[in-house]
Structure formats: structure tokens, C-alpha cells
Design a protein around this motif. Structure first.
Motif, PDB file in Angstrom:
ATOM      1  N   LYS A  74       0.829  -1.196   0.000  1.00 44.33           N
ATOM      2  CA  LYS A  74       0.000   0.000   0.000  1.00 44.33           C
ATOM      3  C   LYS A  74       0.868   1.252   0.000  1.00 44.33           C
ATOM      4  O   LYS A  74       0.497   2.268  -0.585  1.00 44.33           O
ATOM      5  CB  LYS A  74      -0.926   0.019   1.213  1.00 44.33           C
ATOM      6  CG  LYS A  74      -2.099  -0.906   1.096  1.00 44.33           C
ATOM      7  CD  LYS A  74      -3.034  -0.704   2.249  1.00 44.33           C
ATOM      8  CE  LYS A  74      -4.262  -1.570   2.076  1.00 44.33           C
ATOM      9  NZ  LYS A  74      -5.272  -1.301   3.087  1.00 44.33           N
ATOM     10  N   LYS A  75       2.023   1.193   0.636  1.00 40.54           N
ATOM     11  CA  LYS A  75       2.915   2.335   0.692  1.00 40.54           C
ATOM     12  C   LYS A  75       3.449   2.666  -0.708  1.00 40.54           C
ATOM     13  O   LYS A  75       3.515   3.841  -1.078  1.00 40.54           O
ATOM     14  CB  LYS A  75       4.073   2.040   1.649  1.00 40.54           C
ATOM     15  CG  LYS A  75       4.936   3.231   1.944  1.00 40.54           C
ATOM     16  CD  LYS A  75       5.968   2.883   3.000  1.00 40.54           C
ATOM     17  CE  LYS A  75       6.821   4.086   3.323  1.00 40.54           C
ATOM     18  NZ  LYS A  75       7.811   3.801   4.348  1.00 40.54           N
ATOM     19  N   LYS A  76       3.794   1.653  -1.502  1.00 38.54           N
ATOM     20  CA  LYS A  76       4.292   1.864  -2.859  1.00 38.54           C
ATOM     21  C   LYS A  76       3.212   2.459  -3.754  1.00 38.54           C
ATOM     22  O   LYS A  76       3.480   3.358  -4.553  1.00 38.54           O
ATOM     23  CB  LYS A  76       4.802   0.554  -3.459  1.00 38.54           C
ATOM     24  CG  LYS A  76       6.102   0.077  -2.867  1.00 38.54           C
ATOM     25  CD  LYS A  76       6.547  -1.191  -3.541  1.00 38.54           C
ATOM     26  CE  LYS A  76       7.833  -1.715  -2.902  1.00 38.54           C
ATOM     27  NZ  LYS A  76       8.289  -2.942  -3.546  1.00 38.54           N
ATOM     28  N   VAL A  77       1.990   1.995  -3.621  1.00 37.02           N
ATOM     29  CA  VAL A  77       0.870   2.508  -4.414  1.00 37.02           C
ATOM     30  C   VAL A  77       0.606   3.970  -4.040  1.00 37.02           C
ATOM     31  O   VAL A  77       0.374   4.813  -4.906  1.00 37.02           O
ATOM     32  CB  VAL A  77      -0.397   1.642  -4.209  1.00 37.02           C
ATOM     33  CG1 VAL A  77      -1.616   2.296  -4.845  1.00 37.02           C
ATOM     34  CG2 VAL A  77      -0.187   0.251  -4.754  1.00 37.02           C
ATOM     35  N   PHE A  78       0.664   4.283  -2.740  1.00 35.64           N
ATOM     36  CA  PHE A  78       0.443   5.654  -2.278  1.00 35.64           C
ATOM     37  C   PHE A  78       1.532   6.583  -2.826  1.00 35.64           C
ATOM     38  O   PHE A  78       1.232   7.681  -3.323  1.00 35.64           O
ATOM     39  CB  PHE A  78       0.436   5.699  -0.742  1.00 35.64           C
ATOM     40  CG  PHE A  78       0.305   7.092  -0.198  1.00 35.64           C
ATOM     41  CD1 PHE A  78      -0.894   7.777  -0.254  1.00 35.64           C
ATOM     42  CD2 PHE A  78       1.413   7.735   0.359  1.00 35.64           C
ATOM     43  CE1 PHE A  78      -1.008   9.059   0.235  1.00 35.64           C
ATOM     44  CE2 PHE A  78       1.310   9.019   0.839  1.00 35.64           C
ATOM     45  CZ  PHE A  78       0.096   9.684   0.784  1.00 35.64           C
ATOM     46  N   ILE A  79       2.793   6.173  -2.781  1.00 39.48           N
ATOM     47  CA  ILE A  79       3.905   6.987  -3.292  1.00 39.48           C
ATOM     48  C   ILE A  79       3.770   7.175  -4.804  1.00 39.48           C
ATOM     49  O   ILE A  79       3.956   8.282  -5.320  1.00 39.48           O
ATOM     50  CB  ILE A  79       5.267   6.361  -2.911  1.00 39.48           C
ATOM     51  CG1 ILE A  79       5.477   6.466  -1.404  1.00 39.48           C
ATOM     52  CG2 ILE A  79       6.409   7.038  -3.654  1.00 39.48           C
ATOM     53  CD1 ILE A  79       6.697   5.743  -0.891  1.00 39.48           C
ATOM     54  N   ALA A 121       0.990   7.061  -6.591  1.00 36.42           N
ATOM     55  CA  ALA A 121      -0.152   7.950  -6.820  1.00 36.42           C
ATOM     56  C   ALA A 121       0.221   9.399  -6.524  1.00 36.42           C
ATOM     57  O   ALA A 121      -0.166  10.322  -7.255  1.00 36.42           O
ATOM     58  CB  ALA A 121      -1.339   7.518  -5.971  1.00 36.42           C
ATOM     59  N   LEU A 122       1.010   9.606  -5.475  1.00 37.83           N
ATOM     60  CA  LEU A 122       1.446  10.953  -5.122  1.00 37.83           C
ATOM     61  C   LEU A 122       2.356  11.536  -6.206  1.00 37.83           C
ATOM     62  O   LEU A 122       2.208  12.702  -6.595  1.00 37.83           O
ATOM     63  CB  LEU A 122       2.173  10.937  -3.772  1.00 37.83           C
ATOM     64  CG  LEU A 122       2.586  12.295  -3.211  1.00 37.83           C
ATOM     65  CD1 LEU A 122       1.354  13.143  -2.948  1.00 37.83           C
ATOM     66  CD2 LEU A 122       3.395  12.115  -1.947  1.00 37.83           C
ATOM     67  N   ILE A 123       3.262  10.727  -6.741  1.00 36.74           N
ATOM     68  CA  ILE A 123       4.157  11.172  -7.812  1.00 36.74           C
ATOM     69  C   ILE A 123       3.354  11.526  -9.065  1.00 36.74           C
ATOM     70  O   ILE A 123       3.585  12.562  -9.695  1.00 36.74           O
ATOM     71  CB  ILE A 123       5.237  10.110  -8.114  1.00 36.74           C
ATOM     72  CG1 ILE A 123       6.220  10.021  -6.946  1.00 36.74           C
ATOM     73  CG2 ILE A 123       5.962  10.416  -9.411  1.00 36.74           C
ATOM     74  CD1 ILE A 123       7.199   8.873  -7.041  1.00 36.74           C
ATOM     75  N   ILE A 124       2.407  10.689  -9.427  1.00 31.97           N
ATOM     76  CA  ILE A 124       1.562  10.943 -10.594  1.00 31.97           C
ATOM     77  C   ILE A 124       0.761  12.225 -10.398  1.00 31.97           C
ATOM     78  O   ILE A 124       0.632  13.042 -11.319  1.00 31.97           O
ATOM     79  CB  ILE A 124       0.639   9.742 -10.888  1.00 31.97           C
ATOM     80  CG1 ILE A 124       1.474   8.562 -11.391  1.00 31.97           C
ATOM     81  CG2 ILE A 124      -0.444  10.107 -11.891  1.00 31.97           C
ATOM     82  CD1 ILE A 124       0.697   7.276 -11.536  1.00 31.97           C
ATOM     83  N   LEU A 125       0.254  12.437  -9.209  1.00 32.31           N
ATOM     84  CA  LEU A 125      -0.513  13.639  -8.904  1.00 32.31           C
ATOM     85  C   LEU A 125       0.355  14.897  -9.022  1.00 32.31           C
ATOM     86  O   LEU A 125      -0.057  15.893  -9.632  1.00 32.31           O
ATOM     87  CB  LEU A 125      -1.105  13.539  -7.499  1.00 32.31           C
ATOM     88  CG  LEU A 125      -2.085  14.638  -7.115  1.00 32.31           C
ATOM     89  CD1 LEU A 125      -3.353  14.506  -7.950  1.00 32.31           C
ATOM     90  CD2 LEU A 125      -2.412  14.546  -5.650  1.00 32.31           C
ATOM     91  N   VAL A 126       1.565  14.860  -8.485  1.00 36.37           N
ATOM     92  CA  VAL A 126       2.465  16.012  -8.545  1.00 36.37           C
ATOM     93  C   VAL A 126       2.884  16.292  -9.989  1.00 36.37           C
ATOM     94  O   VAL A 126       2.883  17.451 -10.441  1.00 36.37           O
ATOM     95  CB  VAL A 126       3.700  15.793  -7.641  1.00 36.37           C
ATOM     96  CG1 VAL A 126       4.764  16.850  -7.896  1.00 36.37           C
ATOM     97  CG2 VAL A 126       3.290  15.798  -6.177  1.00 36.37           C
ATOM     98  N   VAL A 127       3.241  15.275 -10.752  1.00 35.62           N
ATOM     99  CA  VAL A 127       3.634  15.453 -12.154  1.00 35.62           C
ATOM    100  C   VAL A 127       2.450  15.971 -12.973  1.00 35.62           C
ATOM    101  O   VAL A 127       2.600  16.862 -13.811  1.00 35.62           O
ATOM    102  CB  VAL A 127       4.196  14.140 -12.745  1.00 35.62           C
ATOM    103  CG1 VAL A 127       4.357  14.240 -14.248  1.00 35.62           C
ATOM    104  CG2 VAL A 127       5.523  13.792 -12.081  1.00 35.62           C
ATOM    105  N   GLY A 128       1.271  15.434 -12.732  1.00 30.25           N
ATOM    106  CA  GLY A 128       0.069  15.890 -13.441  1.00 30.25           C
ATOM    107  C   GLY A 128      -0.244  17.348 -13.151  1.00 30.25           C
ATOM    108  O   GLY A 128      -0.579  18.116 -14.049  1.00 30.25           O
TER     109      GLY A 128
END
Length: 129
Positions: free
Chosen positions: A2-7, A9-16
Motif C-alpha cells: 500500500k505504501k508503494k501505491v500511495f507513493i 499515486a502521489l508522484i503521478i498527482l504532482v507530475v500531473g
């Protein structure tokens, strides 16, 4: 896991978010910008006819203030021709009380030089008092 998925998702959100801000930047407001050059229509025309590569490097996409005499007014398309060498397109309506042969000071973004018509082109123009 779950930690890898959260990180991720956070990276995708910041790049987006960064891509969105880059793509949808605010447009330039030429009317409020300071002019990079203040000159006459004839001087700019001489620069382009002498060496268009140097003139493009100097003037292209810059805010330019020019002065000259109105030689044609196209109210329908919001275009003024100055000294028969400059085509000035206004974003808003044309200024009132202008006549052919009036002296005028314009500020706008220089978008290029038309070799075929031998005409300098400005857009987003405003009248400078």
C-alpha cells in the motif's frame, strides 16, 4: 504494498499538476507590458529589409512601441495600416476619433514581417498616449 501505491499515486498527482500548470499558463498582457523598443515604422521596416534574420532575432515576439501616420483603417477586422508598411491588429475595438493621416503611437507584439506584401505585422495593439 500500500505504501508503494500511495507513493506512486502521489508522484503521478504532482507530475500531473505540474504539467497542467505548464500547459495552461496565463497569457501575456501586452497592454500592461513595458515596450522593449520604441521606434518608428520606417526604422523597423529598414531593419527587416536590410537583414530579416537579425531583425527577427531583435524584434520577433517582443513588445514594440512604434509611431507613424495612419494610411488605412479597416474597422470590420479591427486593423489599422500605418505608413503603408505596418499592419496593426487590435484585440478590442478600434480607438474612436482616429482618421487617415493622423499621427499615432501604437504598442503591440511584433509577430513578423510578410516578405510578399512587405508589411510588418503587430497584434494585440493599443494606442499609447
Amino acid at each position: 504494498m500500500k505504501k508503494k501505491v500511495f507513493i506512486l499515486a502521489l508522484i503521478i498527482l504532482v507530475v500531473g499538476f505540474g504539467a497542467y500548470k505548464y500547459i495552461y499558463q496565463n497569457h501575456r498582457d501586452i497592454a500592461s507590458e513595458e515596450a522593449n523598443f520604441t521606434t518608428t515604422v520606417q526604422d523597423v521596416f529598414k531593419s527587416f529589409t536590410a537583414n530579416d534574420s537579425l531583425a527577427n532575432a531583435k524584434y520577433l515576439d517582443k513588445t514594440v512601441a512604434v509611431r507613424g501616420k495612419i494610411s488605412n483603417i479597416d474597422s470590420e477586422n479591427k486593423i489599422i495600416t500605418v505608413d503603408e508598411k505596418l499592419s496593426a491588429r487590435f484585440s478590442d475595438r478600434l480607438p474612436e476619433k482616429i482618421k487617415i493621416q493622423d499621427s499615432i503611437n501604437l504598442k503591440g507584439r511584433l509577430v513578423g514581417f510578410d516578405d510578399l506584401l512587405e508589411e510588418i505585422q503587430l497584434d494585440q495593439c493599443t494606442v499609447v498616449e
